[in-house]
Design an enzyme around this catalytic site. Structure first.
Site, PDB file in Angstrom:
ATOM      1  N   GLY A   8       0.846  -1.187   0.000  1.00 36.25           N
ATOM      2  CA  GLY A   8       0.000   0.000   0.000  1.00 36.25           C
ATOM      3  C   GLY A   8       0.884   1.240   0.000  1.00 36.25           C
ATOM      4  O   GLY A   8       0.533   2.279   0.562  1.00 36.25           O
ATOM      5  N   GLY A  11      -0.287   4.877  -1.012  1.00 33.67           N
ATOM      6  CA  GLY A  11      -1.330   5.540  -0.230  1.00 33.67           C
ATOM      7  C   GLY A  11      -0.749   6.574   0.718  1.00 33.67           C
ATOM      8  O   GLY A  11       0.476   6.712   0.839  1.00 33.67           O
ATOM      9  N   PRO A 121      -5.383  -1.670  14.672  1.00 37.51           N
ATOM     10  CA  PRO A 121      -6.141  -0.663  13.927  1.00 37.51           C
ATOM     11  C   PRO A 121      -5.592   0.738  14.122  1.00 37.51           C
ATOM     12  O   PRO A 121      -5.924   1.647  13.377  1.00 37.51           O
ATOM     13  CB  PRO A 121      -7.556  -0.792  14.510  1.00 37.51           C
ATOM     14  CG  PRO A 121      -7.320  -1.281  15.910  1.00 37.51           C
ATOM     15  CD  PRO A 121      -6.147  -2.208  15.802  1.00 37.51           C
ATOM     16  N   HIS A 153     -13.678  10.679  11.160  1.00 36.85           N
ATOM     17  CA  HIS A 153     -12.585  10.561  10.196  1.00 36.85           C
ATOM     18  C   HIS A 153     -12.921  11.365   8.941  1.00 36.85           C
ATOM     19  O   HIS A 153     -14.039  11.838   8.768  1.00 36.85           O
ATOM     20  CB  HIS A 153     -12.345   9.096   9.809  1.00 36.85           C
ATOM     21  CG  HIS A 153     -11.616   8.317  10.860  1.00 36.85           C
ATOM     22  ND1 HIS A 153     -12.268   7.746  11.923  1.00 36.85           N
ATOM     23  CD2 HIS A 153     -10.294   8.026  11.009  1.00 36.85           C
ATOM     24  CE1 HIS A 153     -11.379   7.124  12.700  1.00 36.85           C
ATOM     25  NE2 HIS A 153     -10.185   7.274  12.168  1.00 36.85           N
ATOM     26  N   HIS A 154     -11.943  11.460   8.055  1.00 34.25           N
ATOM     27  CA  HIS A 154     -12.104  12.180   6.793  1.00 34.25           C
ATOM     28  C   HIS A 154     -13.175  11.517   5.914  1.00 34.25           C
ATOM     29  O   HIS A 154     -13.507  10.345   6.084  1.00 34.25           O
ATOM     30  CB  HIS A 154     -10.768  12.232   6.047  1.00 34.25           C
ATOM     31  CG  HIS A 154     -10.136  10.879   5.862  1.00 34.25           C
ATOM     32  ND1 HIS A 154     -10.430  10.058   4.791  1.00 34.25           N
ATOM     33  CD2 HIS A 154      -9.244  10.196   6.635  1.00 34.25           C
ATOM     34  CE1 HIS A 154      -9.740   8.943   4.895  1.00 34.25           C
ATOM     35  NE2 HIS A 154      -9.015   8.994   6.000  1.00 34.25           N
ATOM     36  N   LYS A 157     -12.682   7.881   4.149  1.00 31.17           N
ATOM     37  CA  LYS A 157     -12.510   6.614   4.856  1.00 31.17           C
ATOM     38  C   LYS A 157     -13.683   5.700   4.551  1.00 31.17           C
ATOM     39  O   LYS A 157     -14.846   6.073   4.707  1.00 31.17           O
ATOM     40  CB  LYS A 157     -12.387   6.838   6.367  1.00 31.17           C
ATOM     41  CG  LYS A 157     -12.063   5.557   7.138  1.00 31.17           C
ATOM     42  CD  LYS A 157     -11.700   5.856   8.580  1.00 31.17           C
ATOM     43  CE  LYS A 157     -11.445   4.591   9.375  1.00 31.17           C
ATOM     44  NZ  LYS A 157     -10.309   3.810   8.817  1.00 31.17           N
ATOM     45  N   GLY A 163     -11.647   0.840  12.790  1.00 32.84           N
ATOM     46  CA  GLY A 163     -11.050  -0.260  13.534  1.00 32.84           C
ATOM     47  C   GLY A 163     -10.689   0.147  14.949  1.00 32.84           C
ATOM     48  O   GLY A 163     -10.810  -0.642  15.893  1.00 32.84           O
TER      49      GLY A 163
END
Length: 243
Positions: A8, A11, A121, A153-154, A157, A163
């Site tokens: 990832g 990202g 998480p 969160h943004h 997400k 999590g």
């Protein structure tokens, strides 16, 4: 020198890790992996991370060699794919991906028989302190207090609740033996806020953890990676890694 791979890698978390590893004296990035259909496959990850110079590590669609520790911040399907590769190359695996199913988590636990594995998480030290303190407060306050969790969160997400919120609720449930309601907000560019609310007639207590930059997760992940690089095969927790 500990060799690190990132799954990832293109990202936000992956690029944050690239930048911090490039500044480290004891860590060396040797593999940057993402989905095979990523349009940036073949590009130098250092340039992608905005370092202003190449690192000599190109974004790849697959893991093709052993590294000391693979750090995974991808999607559940990507996690399971990299798990198979880590088993093949006997590479320790640190997983920060959320949204994993119970069956997927069980496969990762089984992998701990052959390689060092850890799922978390949230890898910030503060969040893991929240996991420890929140149930202690719940146990002291007792049944007279209502307990609920609010997480923000943004807007991008995908999973809700987060999590971290699930982990927090589970920790409180373990001492109260009751389901803890969780409320999710997806707004703007919030990196991550989690609040445990304890309320009874006449008063309210709020225990909040706020993240201002993703680098806090990356720094925590690299601390754990250093632990896993020396660990024997097993399924570990953050408590093991941040003593």
């Amino acid at each position: 020198m500990i060799s690190i791979g990132i799954n990832g890698a293109s990202g936000k978390m992956g690029l944050s890790l690239v930048r911090l590893i490039s500044e480290s004296k004891d860590l060396r990035l040797v593999a940057a992996i993402d989905r095979a259909d990523n349009p940036s496959i073949g590009k130098d990850i250092g340039l992608m991370a905005g370092l202003g110079k190449p690192l000599g590590v190109r974004l790849s669609g697959a893991m093709d060699k052993k590294v000391d520790v693979m750090i995974d911040f991808s999607q559940p399907a990507g996690t399971m794919k990299i798990l198979a590769s880590c088993l093949k190359y006997k590479t320790a695996l640190l997983i920060g991906t959320t949204g994993l199913s119970t069956a997927q988590k069980n496969k990762i636990r089984l992998a701990g028989r052959k390689i060092a594995c850890l799922i978390s998480p949230n890898m910030s030290i503060g969040a893991n302190l929240l996991f420890k303190v929140a149930p202690q407060i719940a146990a002291i306050l007792g049944k007279e207090y209502d307990i609920e969790i609010v997480e923000t969160h943004h807007r991008f997400k995908k999973d809700a609740p987060s999590g971290t919120a699930i982990r927090l609720a589970d920790a409180i449930t373990a001492v109260t033996h009751k389901k803890i309601p969780t409320h999710s907000l997806r707004i703007g560019d919030v990196v991550g806020d989690h609040t445990a609310i304890y309320s009874t007639l006449g008063e309210r207590i709020e225990l909040t953890h706020r993240v201002h930059t993703r680098d806090i997760f990356s720094r925590g992940a690299l601390k754990v990676a250093r632990f896993l690089a020396k660990a024997r095969p097993g399924f570990y927790t953050m408590a093991d890694a941040i003593k």
